[in-house]
Motif scaffolding. Structure first.
Motif, PDB file in Angstrom:
ATOM      1  N   VAL A   1      -4.071  -3.818  -9.243  1.00  0.00           N
ATOM      2  CA  VAL A   1      -3.577  -2.500  -8.845  1.00  0.00           C
ATOM      3  C   VAL A   1      -4.806  -1.598  -8.766  1.00  0.00           C
ATOM      4  O   VAL A   1      -5.579  -1.517  -9.703  1.00  0.00           O
ATOM      5  CB  VAL A   1      -2.556  -1.921  -9.857  1.00  0.00           C
ATOM      6  N   GLY A   2      -4.992  -0.962  -7.627  1.00  0.00           N
ATOM      7  CA  GLY A   2      -6.155  -0.106  -7.446  1.00  0.00           C
ATOM      8  C   GLY A   2      -5.921   0.833  -6.288  1.00  0.00           C
ATOM      9  O   GLY A   2      -4.835   0.893  -5.729  1.00  0.00           O
ATOM     10  N   GLY A   3      -6.960   1.539  -5.907  1.00  0.00           N
ATOM     11  CA  GLY A   3      -6.808   2.438  -4.781  1.00  0.00           C
ATOM     12  C   GLY A   3      -7.901   3.473  -4.728  1.00  0.00           C
ATOM     13  O   GLY A   3      -8.990   3.284  -5.273  1.00  0.00           O
TER      14      GLY A   3
ATOM     15  N   ARG B   1      -1.189  12.212   2.975  1.00  0.00           N
ATOM     16  CA  ARG B   1      -2.508  11.648   2.616  1.00  0.00           C
ATOM     17  C   ARG B   1      -3.385  12.666   1.865  1.00  0.00           C
ATOM     18  O   ARG B   1      -4.623  12.677   1.976  1.00  0.00           O
ATOM     19  CB  ARG B   1      -3.241  11.139   3.851  1.00  0.00           C
ATOM     20  N   GLN B   2      -2.744  13.481   1.032  1.00  0.00           N
ATOM     21  CA  GLN B   2      -3.487  14.441   0.224  1.00  0.00           C
ATOM     22  C   GLN B   2      -4.299  13.693  -0.829  1.00  0.00           C
ATOM     23  O   GLN B   2      -3.838  12.713  -1.388  1.00  0.00           O
ATOM     24  CB  GLN B   2      -2.526  15.408  -0.463  1.00  0.00           C
TER      25      GLN B   2
ATOM     26  N   HIS C   1      -3.211   0.414  -3.762  1.00  0.00           N
ATOM     27  CA  HIS C   1      -2.969  -0.968  -3.348  1.00  0.00           C
ATOM     28  C   HIS C   1      -2.384  -1.737  -4.538  1.00  0.00           C
ATOM     29  O   HIS C   1      -2.874  -1.599  -5.662  1.00  0.00           O
ATOM     30  CB  HIS C   1      -4.283  -1.666  -2.956  1.00  0.00           C
ATOM     31  N   VAL C   2      -1.375  -2.550  -4.274  1.00  0.00           N
ATOM     32  CA  VAL C   2      -0.786  -3.407  -5.308  1.00  0.00           C
ATOM     33  C   VAL C   2      -0.733  -4.819  -4.743  1.00  0.00           C
ATOM     34  O   VAL C   2      -0.184  -5.044  -3.669  1.00  0.00           O
ATOM     35  CB  VAL C   2       0.630  -2.937  -5.700  1.00  0.00           C
ATOM     36  N   LEU C   3      -1.297  -5.769  -5.459  1.00  0.00           N
ATOM     37  CA  LEU C   3      -1.256  -7.169  -5.045  1.00  0.00           C
ATOM     38  C   LEU C   3      -0.470  -7.949  -6.081  1.00  0.00           C
ATOM     39  O   LEU C   3      -0.738  -7.863  -7.260  1.00  0.00           O
ATOM     40  CB  LEU C   3      -2.669  -7.729  -4.932  1.00  0.00           C
TER      41      LEU C   3
ATOM     42  N   ILE D   1       0.860  -1.180   0.000  1.00  0.00           N
ATOM     43  CA  ILE D   1       0.000   0.000   0.000  1.00  0.00           C
ATOM     44  C   ILE D   1       0.901   1.235   0.000  1.00  0.00           C
ATOM     45  O   ILE D   1       1.796   1.359   0.825  1.00  0.00           O
ATOM     46  CB  ILE D   1      -0.923   0.022   1.234  1.00  0.00           C
ATOM     47  N   PHE D   2       0.646   2.122  -0.948  1.00  0.00           N
ATOM     48  CA  PHE D   2       1.395   3.369  -1.055  1.00  0.00           C
ATOM     49  C   PHE D   2       0.431   4.513  -0.788  1.00  0.00           C
ATOM     50  O   PHE D   2      -0.711   4.489  -1.241  1.00  0.00           O
ATOM     51  CB  PHE D   2       1.982   3.533  -2.458  1.00  0.00           C
TER      52      PHE D   2
END
Length: 59
Positions: free
Chosen positions: A49-51, A19-20, A57-59, A13-14
């Motif tokens: 890859v999503g978020g 957290r802007q 999030h990267v799985l 998780i990036f």
């Protein structure tokens, strides 16, 4: 041991700085595709890859 197989799955998780909310919906697909492309170049196989607005999030 012959025939041994190991598979490692990592969930990373990036976050954006402070957290802007910088990942706007109109850029999400392009950003997530870009990240997946970088991973593929590094011989990784991104499953997903999503978020959201402030993290990826990267799985």
């Amino acid at each position: 041991m012959a025939g041994t197989f190991t598979k490692q799955i990592i969930h990373a998780i990036f976050s954006t700085k402070d957290r802007q909310k910088l990942i706007l919906p109109k850029y999400e697909l392009e950003l997530f595709s870009y990240i997946a492309g970088i991973l593929k170049q590094q011989n990784c196989a991104p499953i997903s890859v999503g978020g959201y607005l402030d993290h990826v999030h990267v799985l």
